[in-house]
Enzyme design. Structure first.
Site, short mmCIF file in Angstrom:
data_model
loop_
_atom_site.label_atom_id
_atom_site.label_comp_id
_atom_site.label_asym_id
_atom_site.label_seq_id
_atom_site.Cartn_x
_atom_site.Cartn_y
_atom_site.Cartn_z
N ARG A 278 -6.34 4.60 -5.06
CA ARG A 278 -5.46 3.95 -6.03
C ARG A 278 -5.93 2.52 -6.23
NH1 ARG A 278 -4.77 0.10 -3.15
NH2 ARG A 278 -3.31 -0.66 -4.69
N ASP B 203 -2.87 -3.19 -14.24
CA ASP B 203 -3.34 -1.84 -14.56
C ASP B 203 -3.75 -1.73 -16.02
OD1 ASP B 203 -1.55 -1.48 -12.07
OD2 ASP B 203 -2.77 0.33 -12.20
N ASN C 156 1.65 -3.61 -14.67
CA ASN C 156 1.23 -3.64 -13.27
C ASN C 156 2.31 -2.94 -12.45
OD1 ASN C 156 -0.68 -4.46 -11.22
ND2 ASN C 156 0.80 -5.98 -10.56
N LYS C 157 2.09 -2.84 -11.17
CA LYS C 157 3.00 -2.15 -10.24
C LYS C 157 4.46 -2.54 -10.47
CE LYS C 157 1.89 0.14 -7.89
NZ LYS C 157 1.83 1.57 -8.27
#
Lengths: 341, 341
Positions: free
Chosen positions: A56, A232, A242-243
């Site tokens: 990941r 991302d 993003n996360k």
């Protein structure tokens, strides 16, 4: 600036390794309890490693997928099919699409297996070089002696090595600019707790883990000067996926006057996506929230909502750091100046 | 307003029960996997139940401590010593101090054991009545058909019954004002995941669990109209100490135009504390962040910072709901109007 208190940065972790006939991946689901390696010998096993989170981190996903195409070529798999299958493994990180597009262009140009292998190696090597360069660019923005906060894992594990946001942190620690790192746990997968703390402890970097929801209480003290995160996908206007939790940190940072930095290679920038509204956010199985470490923690019959990314608007970002340069207070124009060939 | 879709609220949970010679506590550390009851027969066992989180939630802690004094009296323990020991069990929730002060006043007035038992029962009964009244007051602020968010557990488990913030949610669901509840996990103890979801599923209330850091992403959609939380201590100016993460939710709520409600009985209000700066925030063992469900999840050698409460400034609070009335946009004057006898 030199000091005996500044840790040596080892940066010895290489989680994505090509071994001539197979791709070796450090299984990130088992860290830090176990360092288990997975050997992928066809594109299908790479697809599963990406989909099931053995590998990941947006850059690492792209690199692994490129090697997946090489494996498909080595085994004589239908390449168009392998490309499409790998592309479907995860929807949010654009690096996956970017790396597969590079491989696809080489295939279209009639590349043989050796040429595809060279292309995948180039993708991997360029990522490492980009990370080292971004580390310098990002660290230069940070005042000496600062404490910083990060989220998820953006280190050697998430990239070809060194890291994006964690690369800036490594470079900042080496340069004496960063004295203390706070890492958010990053529920539900605990990438901050399991992976970032593992990398930071290995490098001897002063670091403390916090609950994701303790970030604002920490910022209130005034100690933290920068929140530094990866990405991302970055849209043409600077909006950044993003996360999950990144957006909440950006709001808290702005509220407290803490600066907010996004660090990502240019492969993360998607000029074809106008704004964050156009980015698909991956929803994962609610089981990830209903169980912890394989044990059910929530009553039977309960439901959960589990988006694993969110979008931080450009207006909450102080700097986007890429290997092509730094975009401060990002706008469409500022992004276009750097990312239009 | 009536509808066949509105769940019946059962409210059958009574986690703190007096049985004449012992205090029975539902061990909240084991829920929802196991419903185990603990019998406390002296003040020392009540002290440990509070300190070690078998009983938690500010009102429930106060009630349990009052019964601890009764047990001390029944067993002929030195009462001053029992009072001081119980008072030291946890530092942030003021209800503990408030309940012990009530018992101490009765002791000073020469109350016998039966009179102390009546006082503890009064504390418990008044809390339940306050919760039901606050439920009506808080629900009246919510527009019909709203979705709301809550944090930690403020339900029957955290009180004598019905709950504070969760009492407002129960009343709001019964009245058709609330159609959907989102509960934050509440790391590191997972009170939202383990306890609030257990209560909500038992009552058939439509509810979804989310990661704490997904709250802002959820609010961005515009669906959530109120964040509704409890309190461990409310200062004279309306600043509110509550479970870690509450402050971050308040910042996110204000950023999105979502309203923020604090629900707590008047025993939670501490007019002797001028502002949130004067509230002691409990730091707990970093082990709570370094392990999950008894299994170490973070690399050996890692450090953590584990504050378990934070302070939300009054300026981020739209309404404080108590059984004595609602204080909107709380200020020193607004608080004083309700809380000075």
């Amino acid at each position: 600036m030199t000091s005996t208190n500044i840790p040596q940065i080892h940066d010895t972790i290489r989680a994505v390794q090509w071994h001539g006939d197979r791709l070796r991946l450090l299984d990130q689901r088992l860290l830090p309890a176990e360092e288990k390696w997975i050997d992928c010998r066809d594109s299908e096993s790479v697809y599963h490693a990406i989909k099931d989170l053995a590998v990941r981190g947006a850059p690492a996903i792209g690199i692994a997928a490129a090697w997946g195409v090489v494996l498909a070529a080595l085994r004589g798999e239908p390449l168009e099919q392998a490309l499409a299958h790998l592309r479907s493994a995860r929807p949010t990180a654009v690096n996956l699409m970017w790396a597969l597009d590079r491989m696809k262009a080489r295939i279209a140009a009639g590349a043989d297996t050796q040429a595809l292998e060279r292309e995948a190696k180039a993708i991997q090597d360029e990522d490492l070089a980009a990370n080292r360069h971004m580390g310098e660019l990002g660290a230069a923005l940070i005042a000496p002696g600062s404490s910083v906060m990060t989220h998820c894992n953006t280190g050697s594990l998430a990239t070809s090595g060194f890291g994006t946001a964690l690369g800036v942190i490594r470079a900042g620690v080496s340069a004496g600019r960063i004295q203390q790192v706070y890492a958010g746990e990053t529920r539900p997968w605990q990438q901050g707790a399991r992976l970032t703390m593992w990398e930071l402890v290995r490098d001897g970097i002063p670091a403390k883990l916090i609950a994701d929801s303790a970030a604002s209480h920490l910022m209130k003290s005034g100690e933290v000067k920068w929140v530094i995160v990866g990405a991302d996908r970055i849209a043409a206007n600077g909006d950044t996926a993003n996360k999950i939790g990144t957006y909440q940190l950006a709001i808290a940072a702005r509220h407290h006057g803490v600066k907010f930095m996004v660090v990502a290679p240019s492969s993360t920038v998607d000029m074809a996506t106008a704004s964050g509204d156009d980015i698909e956010i991956e929803l994962r199985d609610s089981a990830e929230l209903l169980s912890v470490a394989g044990r059910r923690t929530v009553v039977e019959g309960a439901q959960a909502w589990n988006p694993v990314f969110d979008v931080t608007p450009a207006s909450l970002i102080d700097a986007i750091v890429t290997e092509r340069g730094v975009i401060e207070q990002p706008t469409v124009e500022g992004m276009r100046a750097v990312f239009t060939a």
